[in-house]
Design a protein around this motif. Structure first.
Motif, PDB file in Angstrom:
ATOM      1  N   TYR A 148       0.822  -1.207   0.000  1.00 32.16           N
ATOM      2  CA  TYR A 148       0.000   0.000   0.000  1.00 32.16           C
ATOM      3  C   TYR A 148       0.856   1.257   0.000  1.00 32.16           C
ATOM      4  CZ  TYR A 148      -3.377  -3.555   1.169  1.00 32.16           C
ATOM      5  OH  TYR A 148      -4.136  -4.682   1.147  1.00 32.16           O
ATOM      6  N   ASP A 149       0.411   2.241  -0.797  1.00 33.53           N
ATOM      7  CA  ASP A 149       1.176   3.471  -0.966  1.00 33.53           C
ATOM      8  C   ASP A 149       0.922   4.508   0.116  1.00 33.53           C
ATOM      9  OD1 ASP A 149       2.411   2.567  -3.309  1.00 33.53           O
ATOM     10  OD2 ASP A 149       0.686   3.190  -4.522  1.00 33.53           O
ATOM     11  N   ASP A 150      -0.320   4.618   0.548  1.00 36.37           N
ATOM     12  CA  ASP A 150      -0.609   5.659   1.545  1.00 36.37           C
ATOM     13  C   ASP A 150      -1.349   5.077   2.739  1.00 36.37           C
ATOM     14  OD1 ASP A 150      -3.480   5.692   1.154  1.00 36.37           O
ATOM     15  OD2 ASP A 150      -3.163   6.869  -0.653  1.00 36.37           O
ATOM     16  N   TRP A 151      -1.466   5.913   3.776  1.00 32.52           N
ATOM     17  CA  TRP A 151      -2.044   5.419   5.021  1.00 32.52           C
ATOM     18  C   TRP A 151      -3.541   5.218   4.966  1.00 32.52           C
ATOM     19  CZ3 TRP A 151      -1.086   2.698   9.126  1.00 32.52           C
ATOM     20  CH2 TRP A 151       0.259   2.351   9.323  1.00 32.52           C
ATOM     21  N   MET A 152      -4.229   5.860   4.056  1.00 31.56           N
ATOM     22  CA  MET A 152      -5.665   5.584   3.932  1.00 31.56           C
ATOM     23  C   MET A 152      -5.870   4.142   3.471  1.00 31.56           C
ATOM     24  SD  MET A 152      -7.238   8.002   5.217  1.00 31.56           S
ATOM     25  CE  MET A 152      -8.855   7.372   4.918  1.00 31.56           C
ATOM     26  N   GLU A 153      -5.054   3.691   2.525  1.00 31.87           N
ATOM     27  CA  GLU A 153      -5.141   2.302   2.076  1.00 31.87           C
ATOM     28  C   GLU A 153      -4.751   1.341   3.202  1.00 31.87           C
ATOM     29  OE1 GLU A 153      -2.453   2.481  -1.253  1.00 31.87           O
ATOM     30  OE2 GLU A 153      -4.110   2.654  -2.685  1.00 31.87           O
ATOM     31  N   LYS A 154      -3.749   1.722   3.981  1.00 33.90           N
ATOM     32  CA  LYS A 154      -3.312   0.874   5.091  1.00 33.90           C
ATOM     33  C   LYS A 154      -4.391   0.779   6.167  1.00 33.90           C
ATOM     34  CE  LYS A 154       1.556   1.626   4.181  1.00 33.90           C
ATOM     35  NZ  LYS A 154       2.858   2.068   4.658  1.00 33.90           N
ATOM     36  N   TYR A 155      -5.074   1.897   6.442  1.00 36.70           N
ATOM     37  CA  TYR A 155      -6.182   1.862   7.403  1.00 36.70           C
ATOM     38  C   TYR A 155      -7.299   0.952   6.903  1.00 36.70           C
ATOM     39  CZ  TYR A 155      -4.366   5.720  10.240  1.00 36.70           C
ATOM     40  OH  TYR A 155      -3.612   6.497  11.061  1.00 36.70           O
ATOM     41  N   GLU A 156      -7.591   1.026   5.613  1.00 33.82           N
ATOM     42  CA  GLU A 156      -8.614   0.141   5.040  1.00 33.82           C
ATOM     43  C   GLU A 156      -8.214  -1.325   5.209  1.00 33.82           C
ATOM     44  OE1 GLU A 156      -9.617   1.256   1.012  1.00 33.82           O
ATOM     45  OE2 GLU A 156      -9.849   3.364   1.606  1.00 33.82           O
ATOM     46  N   TYR A 157      -6.941  -1.607   5.012  1.00 37.93           N
ATOM     47  CA  TYR A 157      -6.440  -2.973   5.191  1.00 37.93           C
ATOM     48  C   TYR A 157      -6.576  -3.410   6.653  1.00 37.93           C
ATOM     49  CZ  TYR A 157      -3.291  -6.988   5.185  1.00 37.93           C
ATOM     50  OH  TYR A 157      -2.757  -8.245   5.346  1.00 37.93           O
ATOM     51  N   ILE A 158      -6.249  -2.523   7.578  1.00 38.80           N
ATOM     52  CA  ILE A 158      -6.384  -2.835   9.014  1.00 38.80           C
ATOM     53  C   ILE A 158      -7.844  -3.134   9.352  1.00 38.80           C
ATOM     54  CG2 ILE A 158      -6.237  -1.847  11.343  1.00 38.80           C
ATOM     55  CD1 ILE A 158      -3.662  -0.395  10.371  1.00 38.80           C
ATOM     56  N   ILE A 159      -8.763  -2.354   8.787  1.00 41.64           N
ATOM     57  CA  ILE A 159     -10.197  -2.591   9.014  1.00 41.64           C
ATOM     58  C   ILE A 159     -10.594  -3.960   8.480  1.00 41.64           C
ATOM     59  CG2 ILE A 159     -12.520  -1.839   8.329  1.00 41.64           C
ATOM     60  CD1 ILE A 159     -11.336   1.090   8.499  1.00 41.64           C
ATOM     61  N   GLU A 160     -10.091  -4.318   7.307  1.00 38.92           N
ATOM     62  CA  GLU A 160     -10.381  -5.640   6.732  1.00 38.92           C
ATOM     63  C   GLU A 160      -9.858  -6.756   7.634  1.00 38.92           C
ATOM     64  OE1 GLU A 160     -12.271  -6.640   4.093  1.00 38.92           O
ATOM     65  OE2 GLU A 160     -12.826  -4.527   4.130  1.00 38.92           O
ATOM     66  N   LEU A 161      -8.664  -6.556   8.200  1.00 38.59           N
ATOM     67  CA  LEU A 161      -8.099  -7.557   9.108  1.00 38.59           C
ATOM     68  C   LEU A 161      -8.997  -7.764  10.320  1.00 38.59           C
ATOM     69  CD1 LEU A 161      -4.321  -6.561   9.078  1.00 38.59           C
ATOM     70  CD2 LEU A 161      -5.354  -8.585   8.049  1.00 38.59           C
ATOM     71  N   GLY A 162      -9.592  -6.690  10.793  1.00 44.45           N
ATOM     72  CA  GLY A 162     -10.493  -6.786  11.933  1.00 44.45           C
ATOM     73  C   GLY A 162     -11.701  -7.658  11.651  1.00 44.45           C
ATOM     74  N   LYS A 163     -12.118  -7.683  10.405  1.00 40.99           N
ATOM     75  CA  LYS A 163     -13.270  -8.513  10.026  1.00 40.99           C
ATOM     76  C   LYS A 163     -12.931 -10.001  10.081  1.00 40.99           C
ATOM     77  CE  LYS A 163     -15.269  -4.939   7.117  1.00 40.99           C
ATOM     78  NZ  LYS A 163     -15.560  -4.502   5.750  1.00 40.99           N
ATOM     79  N   ASP A 164     -11.628 -10.333   9.978  1.00 39.39           N
ATOM     80  CA  ASP A 164     -11.195 -11.736  10.017  1.00 39.39           C
ATOM     81  C   ASP A 164     -10.745 -12.170  11.407  1.00 39.39           C
ATOM     82  OD1 ASP A 164     -11.631 -11.904   7.285  1.00 39.39           O
ATOM     83  OD2 ASP A 164      -9.583 -11.323   6.791  1.00 39.39           O
ATOM     84  N   LEU A 165     -10.892 -11.302  12.384  1.00 39.43           N
ATOM     85  CA  LEU A 165     -10.441 -11.577  13.743  1.00 39.43           C
ATOM     86  C   LEU A 165     -11.161 -12.785  14.335  1.00 39.43           C
ATOM     87  CD1 LEU A 165      -8.842 -10.440  16.236  1.00 39.43           C
ATOM     88  CD2 LEU A 165     -10.886  -9.146  16.771  1.00 39.43           C
ATOM     89  N   PRO A 166     -10.395 -13.732  14.940  1.00 40.40           N
ATOM     90  CA  PRO A 166     -11.065 -14.835  15.646  1.00 40.40           C
ATOM     91  C   PRO A 166     -11.763 -14.269  16.881  1.00 40.40           C
ATOM     92  CG  PRO A 166      -8.668 -14.996  15.882  1.00 40.40           C
ATOM     93  CD  PRO A 166      -8.949 -13.836  14.988  1.00 40.40           C
ATOM     94  N   LEU A 167     -13.080 -14.175  16.804  1.00 37.97           N
ATOM     95  CA  LEU A 167     -13.843 -13.476  17.839  1.00 37.97           C
ATOM     96  C   LEU A 167     -13.931 -14.246  19.147  1.00 37.97           C
ATOM     97  CD1 LEU A 167     -16.819 -11.868  15.896  1.00 37.97           C
ATOM     98  CD2 LEU A 167     -14.759 -10.772  16.758  1.00 37.97           C
ATOM     99  N   ILE A 168     -13.855 -13.494  20.201  1.00 39.08           N
ATOM    100  CA  ILE A 168     -13.995 -14.026  21.546  1.00 39.08           C
ATOM    101  C   ILE A 168     -15.435 -14.500  21.745  1.00 39.08           C
ATOM    102  CG2 ILE A 168     -14.577 -11.770  22.541  1.00 39.08           C
ATOM    103  CD1 ILE A 168     -12.861 -12.492  24.961  1.00 39.08           C
ATOM    104  N   ASP A 169     -15.606 -15.547  22.496  1.00 40.22           N
ATOM    105  CA  ASP A 169     -16.930 -16.034  22.852  1.00 40.22           C
ATOM    106  C   ASP A 169     -17.668 -14.906  23.579  1.00 40.22           C
ATOM    107  OD1 ASP A 169     -19.051 -17.165  24.451  1.00 40.22           O
ATOM    108  OD2 ASP A 169     -18.149 -19.134  24.132  1.00 40.22           O
ATOM    109  N   PRO A 170     -18.903 -14.596  23.187  1.00 40.82           N
ATOM    110  CA  PRO A 170     -19.627 -13.499  23.840  1.00 40.82           C
ATOM    111  C   PRO A 170     -19.693 -13.625  25.370  1.00 40.82           C
ATOM    112  CG  PRO A 170     -20.822 -14.223  21.897  1.00 40.82           C
ATOM    113  CD  PRO A 170     -19.671 -15.184  22.089  1.00 40.82           C
ATOM    114  N   ASP A 171     -19.712 -14.854  25.877  1.00 36.87           N
ATOM    115  CA  ASP A 171     -19.732 -15.062  27.326  1.00 36.87           C
ATOM    116  C   ASP A 171     -18.425 -14.636  27.989  1.00 36.87           C
ATOM    117  OD1 ASP A 171     -22.280 -16.115  27.091  1.00 36.87           O
ATOM    118  OD2 ASP A 171     -21.589 -18.197  27.068  1.00 36.87           O
TER     119      ASP A 171
END
Length: 139
Positions: A17-40
């Protein structure tokens, strides 16, 4: 894959990625793949102190004595940041986590592109993961 290899993979991913806006978008995408904690497990004792956002982190030890991490956050950027840390530290031995030098953060320039409160939160996340690993070693 070692902790160092995982960090290098992240550095290589961010180099695309060339600029930080693209990098932020990538970080947001990574968050969508996060192994989520059990709600409990979204409990006060699993909240990471020092974060502007609410971040829950859970660690368990599997039968191979490796730490398994899950997390969640109420903020999309923060969710991606904890996702990066989990990508590096999940399924690693506690002693390797404790001894590791986390250099990818400075290599990709992440800390300089976060607000001071988010940068403090990032440090709190790293500290919490290392404390969980130390605790696992003590058992």
């Amino acid at each position: 894959m070692t902790i160092e290899e995982k960090q290098q993979e992240i550095i290589d991913d961010f180099a695309i990625y060339d600029d930080w806006m693209e990098k932020y978008e990538y970080i947001i995408e990574l968050g969508k793949d996060l192994p989520l904690i059990d709600p409990d497990k979204k409990t006060e004792d699993r909240l990471i102190e020092g974060c502007q956002s609410r971040v829950w982190l859970d660690a368990t030890i599997d039968q191979d004595n490796r730490i398994r991490l899950t997390a969640d956050s109420d903020a999309i950027i923060t969710k991606g940041i904890i996702g990066l840390l989990i990508r590096v530290y999940d399924n690693e031995k506690p002693e390797d986590i404790v001894r590791s030098d986390l250099y990818f953060i400075s290599e990709i320039g992440l800390q300089e592109h976060l607000s001071p409160t988010r940068a403090n939160g990032l440090l709190s996340m790293v500290k919490k993961i290392k404390l969980l690993a130390l605790s696992a070693l003590a058992k």
